[in-house]
Design a protein around this motif. Structure first.
Motif, PDB file in Angstrom:
ATOM      1  N   CYS A  45       9.155  29.385 -71.287  1.00 32.54           N
ATOM      2  CA  CYS A  45       8.990  30.224 -72.483  1.00 32.54           C
ATOM      3  C   CYS A  45       9.946  29.873 -73.609  1.00 32.54           C
ATOM      4  CB  CYS A  45       9.107  31.705 -72.106  1.00 32.54           C
ATOM      5  SG  CYS A  45      10.738  32.210 -71.562  1.00 32.54           S
ATOM      6  N   THR A  66       5.389  27.937 -73.841  1.00 31.98           N
ATOM      7  CA  THR A  66       5.357  28.724 -75.075  1.00 31.98           C
ATOM      8  C   THR A  66       6.637  28.501 -75.862  1.00 31.98           C
ATOM      9  OG1 THR A  66       6.384  30.705 -74.106  1.00 31.98           O
ATOM     10  CG2 THR A  66       3.983  30.523 -73.939  1.00 31.98           C
ATOM     11  N   ARG A  91       1.667  29.407 -78.878  1.00 27.62           N
ATOM     12  CA  ARG A  91       2.757  29.808 -79.767  1.00 27.62           C
ATOM     13  C   ARG A  91       2.997  31.305 -79.615  1.00 27.62           C
ATOM     14  NH1 ARG A  91       5.455  32.368 -82.807  1.00 27.62           N
ATOM     15  NH2 ARG A  91       3.832  33.953 -82.710  1.00 27.62           N
ATOM     16  N   ALA A  92       4.167  31.662 -79.149  1.00 27.68           N
ATOM     17  CA  ALA A  92       4.509  33.068 -78.955  1.00 27.68           C
ATOM     18  C   ALA A  92       6.019  33.201 -78.832  1.00 27.68           C
ATOM     19  CB  ALA A  92       3.836  33.623 -77.698  1.00 27.68           C
ATOM     20  N   GLU A  96       6.241  38.676 -77.697  1.00 29.83           N
ATOM     21  CA  GLU A  96       4.780  38.572 -77.750  1.00 29.83           C
ATOM     22  C   GLU A  96       4.156  38.123 -76.433  1.00 29.83           C
ATOM     23  OE1 GLU A  96       4.246  37.300 -82.470  1.00 29.83           O
ATOM     24  OE2 GLU A  96       4.586  35.758 -80.934  1.00 29.83           O
ATOM     25  N   LEU A  97       4.978  37.695 -75.479  1.00 28.51           N
ATOM     26  CA  LEU A  97       4.436  37.143 -74.239  1.00 28.51           C
ATOM     27  C   LEU A  97       3.469  38.090 -73.521  1.00 28.51           C
ATOM     28  CD1 LEU A  97       7.614  35.343 -72.807  1.00 28.51           C
ATOM     29  CD2 LEU A  97       5.586  34.269 -73.819  1.00 28.51           C
ATOM     30  N   ASP A  99       1.413  40.039 -74.712  1.00 31.09           N
ATOM     31  CA  ASP A  99       0.131  40.059 -75.413  1.00 31.09           C
ATOM     32  C   ASP A  99      -0.779  38.919 -74.972  1.00 31.09           C
ATOM     33  OD1 ASP A  99       1.083  42.212 -76.900  1.00 31.09           O
ATOM     34  OD2 ASP A  99       1.833  40.928 -78.521  1.00 31.09           O
ATOM     35  N   HIS A 100      -0.199  37.895 -74.354  1.00 33.15           N
ATOM     36  CA  HIS A 100      -0.943  36.699 -73.979  1.00 33.15           C
ATOM     37  C   HIS A 100      -1.191  36.575 -72.479  1.00 33.15           C
ATOM     38  CE1 HIS A 100      -0.741  34.776 -77.989  1.00 33.15           C
ATOM     39  NE2 HIS A 100       0.441  35.359 -78.071  1.00 33.15           N
TER      40      HIS A 100
END
Length: 251
Positions: A45, A66, A91-92, A96-97, A99-100
């Motif tokens: 990440c 990411t 891309r995060a 925001e992780l 959310d994905h």
């Protein structure tokens, strides 16, 4: 985020020779990789230019990479293609992780390359660690590397100039770090990174970027890991060493 996008263009001069080759970078984590099940699902990440993610994929793992920087994610995708590695790139930023990805998706999460200090203060750092913890399966592990900020702050504001040229892709450069150490731990610090590239004719092309940083003590990091449901299994922390690694498991 524009600073990190520009930094991607000179990132190759900032990583050590030992971490340029994906296989060698991944091999530096052999001890923790041996804890993984076969066909493990792994998240990098803070992927940077992708050397670790590509190295992990080369070991047969299911790898997602990411980064908050679109340019870094693009560099990772390009490196994956170059090596024929299967790496999903997104891309995060850390917050925001979720959310994905679903909770409990990964067996191991890597946050390496001294990246956590870019989270904005204690609140931002805990939010980042909380996101990483959420994505780990029970018993999964977070692998985190960090500067020893106690040592950095003790040295005070200063200019560090590399004592040798760094060669990348047939080009040479001098790397310069300017440390702006704030009075208090919780204050915003700054690191200016300059790359002075020297061409064969003697001309110099210089680029620099000013990055924000929020340092932390080791005991503070330990407490924050515990706060988000992670228990330290292993640590190489040493007040006299430049960097350390922490491995923490999801309780």
């Amino acid at each position: 985020m524009s600073s990190y996008n520009v930094l991607a263009e000179v990132y190759e001069w900032l990583i050590s020779d030992a971490k340029l080759a994906p296989a060698e970078f991944a091999a530096s984590f052999d001890d923790v990789l041996s804890l993984l099940p076969s066909n493990a699902h792994v998240l990098d990440c803070s992927c940077g230019a992708g050397q670790l993610a590509v190295g992990l994929a080369g070991l047969g793992m299911h790898v997602v990479a990411t980064d908050a920087s679109e340019a870094m994610v693009r560099r990772t995708a390009e490196l994956s293609e170059e090596f024929g590695a299967s790496v999903r790139t997104v891309r995060a930023d850390w917050e925001e992780l979720p959310d994905h990805f679903d909770d409990a998706t990964f067996d191991m999460v890597f946050c390496v390359g001294n990246s956590l200090h870019h989270a904005e203060g204690a609140r931002g750092r805990v939010a980042a660690l909380e996101s990483m913890s959420r994505l780990l399966r029970r018993g999964g592990r977070l692998v985190l590397t960090s500067r020893t900020w106690e040592l950095v702050r003790a040295r005070g504001s200063r200019l560090d100039i590399s004592d040798r040229l760094v060669r990348r892709n047939g080009r040479d450069a001098v790397v310069v770090y300017r440390w702006d150490i704030a009075p208090n731990w919780e204050d915003e610090h700054h690191i200016e990174i300059a790359i002075a590239q020297v061409d064969p004719a003697g001309s110099v092309l210089a680029r620099s970027e000013l990055l924000s940083s929020w340092p932390y003590r080791y005991d503070q990091l330990e407490a924050e890991l515990h706060r988000v449901g992670l228990q330290t299994e292993m640590s190489t922390f040493n007040l006299e060493a430049e960097n350390y690694m922490v491995v923490a498991s999801k309780v």
